[in-house]
Design a protein around this motif. Structure first.
Motif, PDB file in Angstrom:
ATOM      1  N   ALA A 148       0.741  -0.759   0.066  1.00 34.37           N
ATOM      2  CA  ALA A 148       0.303  -0.220   0.108  1.00 34.37           C
ATOM      3  C   ALA A 148       0.676   1.487  -0.164  1.00 34.37           C
ATOM      4  O   ALA A 148       2.261   0.623   0.289  1.00 34.37           O
ATOM      5  N   LYS A 149       0.681   2.418  -0.238  1.00 30.10           N
ATOM      6  CA  LYS A 149       1.231   3.660  -0.765  1.00 30.10           C
ATOM      7  C   LYS A 149       1.788   3.985   1.429  1.00 30.10           C
ATOM      8  O   LYS A 149       2.626   4.591   1.029  1.00 30.10           O
ATOM      9  N   VAL A 150       0.992   3.641   2.094  1.00 33.28           N
ATOM     10  CA  VAL A 150       0.705   4.204   3.102  1.00 33.28           C
ATOM     11  C   VAL A 150       0.388   3.225   3.863  1.00 33.28           C
ATOM     12  O   VAL A 150      -0.814   2.876   3.830  1.00 33.28           O
ATOM     13  N   TRP A 151       0.648   2.990   5.587  1.00 33.77           N
ATOM     14  CA  TRP A 151       0.101   1.740   6.528  1.00 33.77           C
ATOM     15  C   TRP A 151       0.481   3.173   7.659  1.00 33.77           C
ATOM     16  O   TRP A 151       1.984   3.824   7.797  1.00 33.77           O
ATOM     17  N   VAL A 152      -0.512   2.602   8.863  1.00 34.48           N
ATOM     18  CA  VAL A 152      -0.315   3.304   9.425  1.00 34.48           C
ATOM     19  C   VAL A 152      -0.452   2.008  11.198  1.00 34.48           C
ATOM     20  O   VAL A 152      -1.594   1.393  10.532  1.00 34.48           O
TER      21      VAL A 152
END
Length: 304
Positions: free
Chosen positions: A286-290
């Motif tokens: 994914a582009k960003v993960w948190v």
């Protein structure tokens, strides 16, 4: 622990989701969030919950148009926070609850103010690019608190694991102060260290030592006496550094470190620095993960 592949996709709307049985042995929480075409929550049972109402970037009329809009998860994995598309307000939500907007934190100041949330998801605080703090909001009591007095140059360092204390540093006097949730001073110490973690005894704090971002050493600080321990070198694998430092509820030191494939979590001896692996997490495609407990930007957040 390798995070499981998502099994199903759900749609999160403004109506509370139908909950799973209350008697379930292991409550389903949020394992992490990821941003593909929209923000999504990946749950501990493998389900994926889309959050289409969450902004991905700041709108054109914001101070920093196009900057990434924060999406946060409380450390307990039960609450998530985002700037909503309808009005730009910072909003709290649980998997089975309705939105609760925080009116004095908006997406307009993205890139100039940075929100942090307590482990239990009940307290929000924003740091700012200017001296001082932005907003301090107690969601449990539904009120915004006035900024602490004495100086406008407070910087926020962290919450205690039980979310009952806030650790802040005053830039003008090299002082570290522990506040309760009502912003009453509970403990104060003068130090040149910059602690970033506070234990549940409200006395022990931890600070990284060295040059950012390649921290491999730490010191402990007794906030009652102002005395610091000797420097402890953390025994991380080669090429890994202290990217996030905290205490768990039992008082153990915990370090998170970026790896080639994701993130590793270690328990660290306060005396020898021995790092015992607790779990690893592989970054999703994914582009960003948190992850739960992340601040707005962590080294592993964005895909390079």
């Amino acid at each position: 622990m390798r995070l499981r592949t998502a099994l199903a996709t759900l749609l999160l709307t403004a109506v509370p989701l139908i909950g799973r049985p209350a008697a379930a042995a292991t409550p389903v929480t949020i394992a992490y969030a990821q941003r593909t075409q929209t923000w999504e929550l990946v749950l501990t049972d493998g389900d994926v919950v889309k959050v289409p109402e969450a902004l991905a970037v700041a709108p054109r009329d914001a101070v920093n148009a196009g900057a990434r809009a924060a999406f946060l998860i409380s450390g307990d994995g039960r609450h998530f926070f985002y700037f909503r598309k309808s009005d730009g307000r910072f909003t709290e939500r649980t998997l089975h609850g309705e939105e609760r907007a925080i009116r004095n934190i908006t997406v307009d100041t993205t890139g100039e103010e940075w929100p942090s949330v307590s482990d239990d998801g009940s307290f929000v605080i924003t740091g700012t690019s200017a001296p001082g703090l932005g907003a301090l909001v107690d969601l449990r009591k539904g009120r915004t608190l006035p900024l602490p007095g004495g100086t406008d140059q407070w910087s926020f360092a962290g919450f205690s694991p039980d979310s009952k204390r806030l650790l802040m540093q005053g830039a003008l006097e090299d002082r570290v102060t522990v506040f309760d949730r009502g912003l009453r001073t509970r403990l104060r110490a003068k130090t040149r260290l910059s602690p970033i973690a506070l234990a549940n005894d409200y006395v022990t704090a931890a600070a990284t030592v060295g040059s950012w971002p390649k921290f491999r050493k730490l010191r402990l600080l007794n906030l009652r006496t102002g005395k610091a321990s000797g420097t402890v070198t953390v025994g991380l694998p080669r090429g890994q550094y202290i990217d996030d430092l905290d205490f768990d509820k039992a008082g153990h030191l915990v370090v998170r470190s970026k790896t080639k494939t994701g993130v590793a979590v270690y328990r660290v001896s306060k005396t020898t620095g021995k790092a015992t692996p607790l779990r690893t997490m592989v970054r999703p495609d994914a582009k960003v993960w948190v992850l739960p407990g992340d601040d707005e930007y962590e080294p592993w957040t964005e895909k390079k």
